[in-house]
Design a protein around this motif. Structure first.
Motif, PDB file in Angstrom:
ATOM      1  N   MET B   1       9.090   0.925 -18.981  1.00 53.01           N
ATOM      2  CA  MET B   1       9.296  -0.270 -18.167  1.00 53.01           C
ATOM      3  C   MET B   1       9.111   0.054 -16.683  1.00 53.01           C
ATOM      4  SD  MET B   1      12.440  -2.937 -18.284  1.00 53.01           S
ATOM      5  CE  MET B   1      13.594  -1.999 -17.308  1.00 53.01           C
ATOM      6  N   ILE B   2       8.440  -0.877 -16.022  1.00 56.20           N
ATOM      7  CA  ILE B   2       8.211  -0.701 -14.591  1.00 56.20           C
ATOM      8  C   ILE B   2       9.003  -1.767 -13.842  1.00 56.20           C
ATOM      9  CG2 ILE B   2       6.476  -0.812 -12.771  1.00 56.20           C
ATOM     10  CD1 ILE B   2       4.439  -0.046 -15.063  1.00 56.20           C
ATOM     11  N   ARG B   3       9.708  -1.314 -12.797  1.00 55.88           N
ATOM     12  CA  ARG B   3      10.510  -2.288 -12.065  1.00 55.88           C
ATOM     13  C   ARG B   3      10.306  -2.146 -10.555  1.00 55.88           C
ATOM     14  NH1 ARG B   3      15.258  -4.715 -14.024  1.00 55.88           N
ATOM     15  NH2 ARG B   3      15.620  -3.056 -15.527  1.00 55.88           N
ATOM     16  N   PHE B   4       9.871  -3.217  -9.945  1.00 55.20           N
ATOM     17  CA  PHE B   4       9.787  -3.294  -8.484  1.00 55.20           C
ATOM     18  C   PHE B   4      11.008  -4.051  -7.999  1.00 55.20           C
ATOM     19  CE2 PHE B   4       5.376  -2.175  -7.238  1.00 55.20           C
ATOM     20  CZ  PHE B   4       4.798  -2.045  -8.488  1.00 55.20           C
ATOM     21  N   GLU B   5      11.736  -3.463  -7.057  1.00 59.44           N
ATOM     22  CA  GLU B   5      12.896  -4.187  -6.525  1.00 59.44           C
ATOM     23  C   GLU B   5      12.812  -4.246  -5.011  1.00 59.44           C
ATOM     24  OE1 GLU B   5      16.910  -3.332  -8.647  1.00 59.44           O
ATOM     25  OE2 GLU B   5      15.472  -1.849  -9.368  1.00 59.44           O
ATOM     26  N   ASP B   6      12.607  -5.457  -4.500  1.00 58.85           N
ATOM     27  CA  ASP B   6      12.579  -5.694  -3.053  1.00 58.85           C
ATOM     28  C   ASP B   6      11.643  -4.711  -2.331  1.00 58.85           C
ATOM     29  OD1 ASP B   6      13.278  -7.069  -0.787  1.00 58.85           O
ATOM     30  OD2 ASP B   6      14.942  -5.705  -0.301  1.00 58.85           O
ATOM     31  N   VAL B   7      10.457  -4.521  -2.909  1.00 56.10           N
ATOM     32  CA  VAL B   7       9.541  -3.508  -2.376  1.00 56.10           C
ATOM     33  C   VAL B   7       8.763  -4.069  -1.188  1.00 56.10           C
ATOM     34  CG1 VAL B   7       7.473  -2.149  -2.865  1.00 56.10           C
ATOM     35  CG2 VAL B   7       9.291  -2.315  -4.564  1.00 56.10           C
ATOM     36  N   SER B   8       8.717  -3.294  -0.124  1.00 61.61           N
ATOM     37  CA  SER B   8       7.853  -3.676   0.985  1.00 61.61           C
ATOM     38  C   SER B   8       7.034  -2.460   1.422  1.00 61.61           C
ATOM     39  CB  SER B   8       8.670  -4.217   2.157  1.00 61.61           C
ATOM     40  OG  SER B   8       9.636  -3.269   2.522  1.00 61.61           O
ATOM     41  N   VAL B   9       5.821  -2.750   1.875  1.00 60.55           N
ATOM     42  CA  VAL B   9       4.939  -1.708   2.388  1.00 60.55           C
ATOM     43  C   VAL B   9       4.430  -2.153   3.752  1.00 60.55           C
ATOM     44  CG1 VAL B   9       2.759  -0.491   2.087  1.00 60.55           C
ATOM     45  CG2 VAL B   9       4.205  -0.927   0.103  1.00 60.55           C
ATOM     46  N   THR B  10       4.696  -1.336   4.755  1.00 58.82           N
ATOM     47  CA  THR B  10       4.172  -1.610   6.089  1.00 58.82           C
ATOM     48  C   THR B  10       3.287  -0.444   6.484  1.00 58.82           C
ATOM     49  OG1 THR B  10       6.242  -2.708   6.595  1.00 58.82           O
ATOM     50  CG2 THR B  10       4.796  -2.218   8.450  1.00 58.82           C
ATOM     51  N   TYR B  11       2.033  -0.732   6.801  1.00 64.05           N
ATOM     52  CA  TYR B  11       1.122   0.350   7.193  1.00 64.05           C
ATOM     53  C   TYR B  11       1.402   0.778   8.618  1.00 64.05           C
ATOM     54  CZ  TYR B  11      -1.568  -0.262   2.933  1.00 64.05           C
ATOM     55  OH  TYR B  11      -1.953  -0.303   1.632  1.00 64.05           O
ATOM     56  N   ARG B  12       0.847   1.944   8.955  1.00 62.29           N
ATOM     57  CA  ARG B  12       1.163   2.530  10.252  1.00 62.29           C
ATOM     58  C   ARG B  12       0.777   1.601  11.404  1.00 62.29           C
ATOM     59  NH1 ARG B  12      -1.019   8.442  10.753  1.00 62.29           N
ATOM     60  NH2 ARG B  12      -0.486   8.448   8.561  1.00 62.29           N
ATOM     61  N   GLY B  13      -0.276   0.831  11.250  1.00 63.02           N
ATOM     62  CA  GLY B  13      -0.685  -0.089  12.309  1.00 63.02           C
ATOM     63  C   GLY B  13       0.245  -1.279  12.453  1.00 63.02           C
ATOM     64  N   GLY B  14       1.232  -1.418  11.550  1.00 63.27           N
ATOM     65  CA  GLY B  14       2.158  -2.519  11.637  1.00 63.27           C
ATOM     66  C   GLY B  14       1.856  -3.652  10.667  1.00 63.27           C
ATOM     67  N   VAL B  15       0.754  -3.519   9.907  1.00 64.94           N
ATOM     68  CA  VAL B  15       0.394  -4.554   8.943  1.00 64.94           C
ATOM     69  C   VAL B  15       1.353  -4.507   7.753  1.00 64.94           C
ATOM     70  CG1 VAL B  15      -1.416  -5.431   7.428  1.00 64.94           C
ATOM     71  CG2 VAL B  15      -2.020  -4.358   9.599  1.00 64.94           C
ATOM     72  N   GLN B  16       1.919  -5.681   7.429  1.00 71.25           N
ATOM     73  CA  GLN B  16       2.820  -5.752   6.277  1.00 71.25           C
ATOM     74  C   GLN B  16       2.025  -6.157   5.047  1.00 71.25           C
ATOM     75  OE1 GLN B  16       6.363  -8.154   7.294  1.00 71.25           O
ATOM     76  NE2 GLN B  16       7.349  -6.380   6.346  1.00 71.25           N
ATOM     77  N   LEU B  18       3.034  -5.665   1.696  1.00 71.54           N
ATOM     78  CA  LEU B  18       3.925  -6.220   0.665  1.00 71.54           C
ATOM     79  C   LEU B  18       5.265  -6.539   1.315  1.00 71.54           C
ATOM     80  CD1 LEU B  18       3.480  -3.934  -2.505  1.00 71.54           C
ATOM     81  CD2 LEU B  18       2.517  -6.201  -2.124  1.00 71.54           C
ATOM     82  N   ARG B  19       5.833  -7.674   0.928  1.00 72.39           N
ATOM     83  CA  ARG B  19       7.150  -8.039   1.481  1.00 72.39           C
ATOM     84  C   ARG B  19       8.082  -8.435   0.364  1.00 72.39           C
ATOM     85  NH1 ARG B  19       5.191 -11.421   6.541  1.00 72.39           N
ATOM     86  NH2 ARG B  19       3.003 -10.952   6.349  1.00 72.39           N
ATOM     87  N   GLY B  20       9.164  -7.693   0.241  1.00 73.40           N
ATOM     88  CA  GLY B  20      10.244  -8.043  -0.681  1.00 73.40           C
ATOM     89  C   GLY B  20       9.793  -8.397  -2.089  1.00 73.40           C
ATOM     90  N   LEU B  21       8.972  -7.541  -2.673  1.00 74.78           N
ATOM     91  CA  LEU B  21       8.405  -7.856  -3.988  1.00 74.78           C
ATOM     92  C   LEU B  21       9.370  -7.466  -5.113  1.00 74.78           C
ATOM     93  CD1 LEU B  21       5.253  -8.455  -5.157  1.00 74.78           C
ATOM     94  CD2 LEU B  21       5.715  -6.166  -6.008  1.00 74.78           C
ATOM     95  N   ASP B  22       9.632  -8.418  -6.034  1.00 77.59           N
ATOM     96  CA  ASP B  22      10.416  -8.130  -7.236  1.00 77.59           C
ATOM     97  C   ASP B  22       9.541  -8.397  -8.443  1.00 77.59           C
ATOM     98  OD1 ASP B  22      13.135  -7.444  -6.337  1.00 77.59           O
ATOM     99  OD2 ASP B  22      13.017  -9.419  -5.391  1.00 77.59           O
ATOM    100  N   LEU B  23       9.473  -7.417  -9.346  1.00 76.33           N
ATOM    101  CA  LEU B  23       8.593  -7.589 -10.502  1.00 76.33           C
ATOM    102  C   LEU B  23       9.040  -6.623 -11.596  1.00 76.33           C
ATOM    103  CD1 LEU B  23       5.929  -8.965 -11.501  1.00 76.33           C
ATOM    104  CD2 LEU B  23       4.707  -7.011 -10.542  1.00 76.33           C
ATOM    105  N   THR B  24       9.113  -7.134 -12.817  1.00 73.16           N
ATOM    106  CA  THR B  24       9.480  -6.264 -13.930  1.00 73.16           C
ATOM    107  C   THR B  24       8.382  -6.354 -14.992  1.00 73.16           C
ATOM    108  OG1 THR B  24      11.803  -6.700 -13.517  1.00 73.16           O
ATOM    109  CG2 THR B  24      11.236  -5.694 -15.617  1.00 73.16           C
ATOM    110  N   ILE B  25       7.913  -5.204 -15.452  1.00 70.93           N
ATOM    111  CA  ILE B  25       6.828  -5.178 -16.422  1.00 70.93           C
ATOM    112  C   ILE B  25       7.283  -4.395 -17.643  1.00 70.93           C
ATOM    113  CG2 ILE B  25       4.444  -4.454 -16.822  1.00 70.93           C
ATOM    114  CD1 ILE B  25       4.116  -4.598 -13.721  1.00 70.93           C
TER     115      ILE B  25
END
Lengths: 297, 259, 264
Positions: B1-16, B18-25
């Motif tokens: 099972m894969i679980r994303f909980e409130d995942v965010s990714v911000t790149y070094r340049g400041g680009v967001q 992913l924001r607050g991603l929740d997903l269960t697979i």
């Protein structure tokens, strides 16, 4: 996966043998060549194992460099003399090579003149400036002028070749327009071609200057002026801290000139439309690099 | 099972991305992720195997935490996750077999793979993977001599040979023509069904998503905007995900030339 | 004049900065020319020098005698072969360490890069002379010196090739959970290997040419004989040797260029 695997009906290919055999042959050639060279040069294990210690013995004495002594002996002046030699040599090379390049380019020069001029460039490039200097020293006498001449003449080869390539890469439209107005060949070159190639050619001159600074430092070793003589005499007296200082000052000046020149070259190139293709550039880079490190093409 | 909980990714340049991603697979699912380019699809896949570090939240694969994992933990995790790329990412100047063997890099000792001394059973695995995607006869051909569709099959074989529990496919058909696209998608579908490998596919083409997906996830500007059964998806859903009407270039079409 | 009613523009004057730079360069050139004892008359007077007669005729008997030229030339070959093997061999790992794409970490990248820059900034014959002083006159020192410079050239050329290599297979390798070294070996090396071989051949060419001058500082090979004959003012012999050397270098170059064209 093996458990769920269903046998395929397609037969599996057998591995090719050619690649392996070729690799084995190359490896064998390297081993034989290496062994032959080792025995021929009388390089024994004892010498190989002893050498790092000998080298380290000397290298560790280079530090700390005897800066005061070097400054007293005017080493900085000698390094600058090398720079002057390189500068004037480059100018001589540039002045001689530019007109010749027009006579060597396929798109603007007739065949009968093109071939001999190209061969002249190749012949000049084949003779290291050190050899040119060896020939000139008995004629002009020891000193910076022999070195300057050697560098100037040797530079004609590479500068001429690069400029020829630049000319061959230009847009011939303007040339056609000038011919259409009834202009002479010379005016076509002056107004149709020269303005197009000048930025890139100027950057070649600077590049060659960087190469020549190193070359002129070396020329001093056989008495053709500049810092090389200083290195040789300090090594002869085994005054290693002074050698360290000479090397240090040389490296500093060489790297400073490289950096300055590269900055100017980048600005020149950025300010002008590119006139040659990327593959040409790669080739030239390899060649110039070889020259930078003293190996000549 | 894969679980994303409130995942965010911000790149070094400041680009967001992913924001607050929740997903269960769940294990064995076949999920299609759609969204415009730049919506964060690629980032989501790469966050899952740690190629792009998540800057917030938690991602777990089975019981392994990806966010903040050590290099060694990441290597172990990646060796269990196969990845397929839009541009195939093959080594062009070497044989198909060597490309497939790359999939064993995570498990074969470093000195063996560096010297090219692959264990016999790994070679066998590679051959079987090639048989599964139907191009075993090309094993000793240079990868650059294959067509696009064949190259992507090598890519799939490379992922298969890892014997992964999860398969990530990042726009696997974007560089292919419609016919080949369908073949590659059905390959993926078959592998998912036969081997029970959890499969996550990024797609741009909506018709392909409908044809092959079972569960659909929609991303827009790094935010999850849809998650549901593909049967419930209609044109309004796509409007919501894409933020505009569907255009022809959002569809792979039947015989259109999209190369 | 006022046809159309638009005033003609004034010819732009060169900017002050441009003038300043031009004047500065001109002044530097004049100063440098004086420092190097520039004498334009040399260009025509040089031909009148009686020394030129000493270059002719070439004593072919002497030149083609085995012990005079051929044996030292074989030594030159051996130096070049060894230096190419050593230099290019060492260059392989170092190039991967100093390429942005494949470096294991930033400190390694910075250290290898700056060390190699300094190595390259020291002119080749300076190295040769240093090594001659360290390990004694002869081919052994020459091999060392050429190895150092094979390394410097190779590393520069090859690390730039790696910089420009396709990064995507490397990403694919990392995605399979690979360690750093195997990922490079499988994902990058095959794509850059043909260039590596081509550069190695090129470096071999360079080494043959460089060994002509190595002997001038006592580092063995054909240059040693060249230097000796020069000191005896036997320029006819020098010319004969140079002719032989350039013919051989030309042949090697043609072969090497042909192979390199097939490789890349």
């Amino acid at each position: 996966m093996t458990a769920t695997h269903t046998p395929s009906t397609v037969p599996r290919p057998s591995p090719p043998t050619g690649v392996r055999r070729r690799r084995a042959l190359i490896a064998l050639a390297l081993v034989i060549g290496g062994a032959w060279s080792l025995t021929g040069l009388d390089i024994t294990l004892a010498r190989v194992l002893g050498a790092p210690a000998d080298v380290w013995d000397i290298f560790k004495q280079l530090w700390p460099p005897a800066m005061d002594e070097a400054l007293d002996r005017g080493v900085v002046g000698k390094v600058f003399e090398s720079v002057y030699i390189a500068w004037i040599g480059t100018i001589i090379g540039a002045i001689l090579s530019l007109p010749l390049a027009f006579l060597a380019a396929t798109n603007v020069a007739p065949r009968w003149i093109r071939i001999p001029v190209r061969q002249l460039f190749n012949a000049i490039r084949a003779v290291p400036e050190l050899i040119v200097a060896v020939i000139f020293i008995p004629i002009t006498g020891l000193g910076p002028w022999a070195g300057t001449l050697a560098i100037g003449l040797h530079s004609v080869g590479t500068l001429g070749k690069w400029a020829t390539e630049a000319i061959e890469g230009v847009d011939t439209g303007p040339l056609e327009a000038i011919e259409a107005t009834g202009g002479r060949w010379v005016s076509g070159m002056r107004w149709g071609i020269l303005p197009q190639i000048m930025p890139i050619v100027a950057s070649f001159w600077l590049f060659r200057f960087e190469i020549n600074v190193r070359a002129s430092a070396v020329l001093g070793m056989i008495g053709a002026g500049g810092v090389g003589a200083e290195l040789v005499s300090q090594l002869m007296f085994r005054n290693f801290p002074a050698v360290g200082a000479v090397l240090g000052i040389t490296v500093l000046v060489v790297l400073t000139i490289d950096t300055m020149s590269a900055t100017v070259r980048r600005r020149i190139i950025a300010g002008a439309a590119r006139t040659s293709g990327p593959d040409l550039d790669a080739d030239r880079n390899a060649e110039a690099l070889a020259d930078l490190t003293g190996f000549r093409r | 099972m894969i679980r994303f909980e409130d995942v965010s990714v911000t790149y070094r340049g400041g680009v967001q991305a992913l924001r607050g991603l929740d997903l269960t697979i769940e294990d064995g699912e076949f999920i299609v992720i759609v969204g415009l380019s730049g919506a964060g699809k690629s980032t989501l896949l790469r966050a899952l195997n740690g190629l792009v570090p998540a800057t917030g939240g938690s991602i777990t694969v089975d019981d392994t935490e990806v966010v903040g994992a050590s290099a060694a933990e990441l290597r172990t995790l990646r060796s269990q996750i196969g990845m397929i790329f839009q541009t195939f990412n093959l080594v062009n100047r070497t044989s198909v077999l060597n490309n497939v063997l790359m999939g064993r890099l995570g498990t074969v000792p470093a000195w063996r793979s560096t010297l090219g001394l692959w264990p016999a059973d790994d070679r066998e695995r590679a051959m079987q993977a090639l048989e599964r995607v139907g191009i075993v006869e090309k094993a000793y051909v240079r990868a650059s001599n294959l067509s696009g569709g064949q190259q992507q099959r090598v890519g799939i074989a490379r992922a298969l040979v890892q014997e992964p529990s999860v398969m990530l496919a990042d726009e696997p058909v974007a560089s292919l023509d419609p016919v080949t696209s369908r073949q590659v998608m059905s390959d993926l579908q078959r592998i998912n069904r036969d081997l029970g490998i959890t499969t996550i596919v990024n797609l741009h083409y909506l018709d392909l998503a409908r044809e092959f997906g079972s569960r659909l996830v929609g991303l827009r500007d790094g935010v999850l905007v849809f998650d549901g059964d593909i049967a419930d998806v209609d044109d309004d859903t796509f409007m919501e995900i894409y933020g505009r009407a569907i255009r022809d270039d959002d569809l792979v079409g039947a015989e259109d030339d999209l190369t | 004049m006022s046809e159309g009613g638009i005033a003609r523009p004034v010819r732009p004057r060169p900017r002050l900065r441009t003038l300043g730079i031009t004047a500065g360069l001109l002044a530097f050139t004049v100063f440098a020319a004086r420092e190097v004892k520039f004498a334009i008359s040399t260009f025509w007077e040089v031909w009148k020098n009686p020394l030129w007669e000493k270059f002719w005729p070439v004593p072919w008997d002497w030149v083609l005698d085995r012990s005079n030229v051929i044996d030292p030339f074989v030594e030159t070959f051996q130096i070049a072969i060894l230096a190419t093997i050593i230099g290019c061999g060492l260059a392989l790992p170092i190039s991967f360490a100093m390429s942005r794409l494949t470096t294991p970490n930033r400190p390694t990248y910075l250290v290898t890069r700056s060390v190699m820059n300094v190595v390259r900034a020291v002119p080749d014959l300076f190295w040769a002379k240093l090594l001659v002083t360290a390990v004694g006159i002869g081919a052994f020192a020459g091999t060392w010196a050429l190895s150092v410079f094979s390394l410097a050239v190779m590393v520069k050329l090859f690390s730039e090739t790696i910089d420009n290599a396709d990064p995507r297979p490397l990403e694919a390798a990392r995605a399979t959970g690979s360690r750093h070294l195997p990922a490079i070996r499988i994902g990058v090396l095959p794509t850059v290997l043909p260039e590596y071989v081509a550069y190695a051949l090129y470096v071999f060419e360079l080494n043959i040419r460089a060994s002509i001058v190595l002997g001038l500082v006592g580092a063995g090979g054909i240059g040693r004989v060249l230097e000796a004959q020069r000191q005896f003012f036997r320029f006819d012999r020098v010319l004969g040797m140079l002719i032989i050397v350039f013919v051989v270098v030309f042949v090697i170059e043609q072969v090497s260029v042909a192979i390199r064209k097939r490789l890349v």
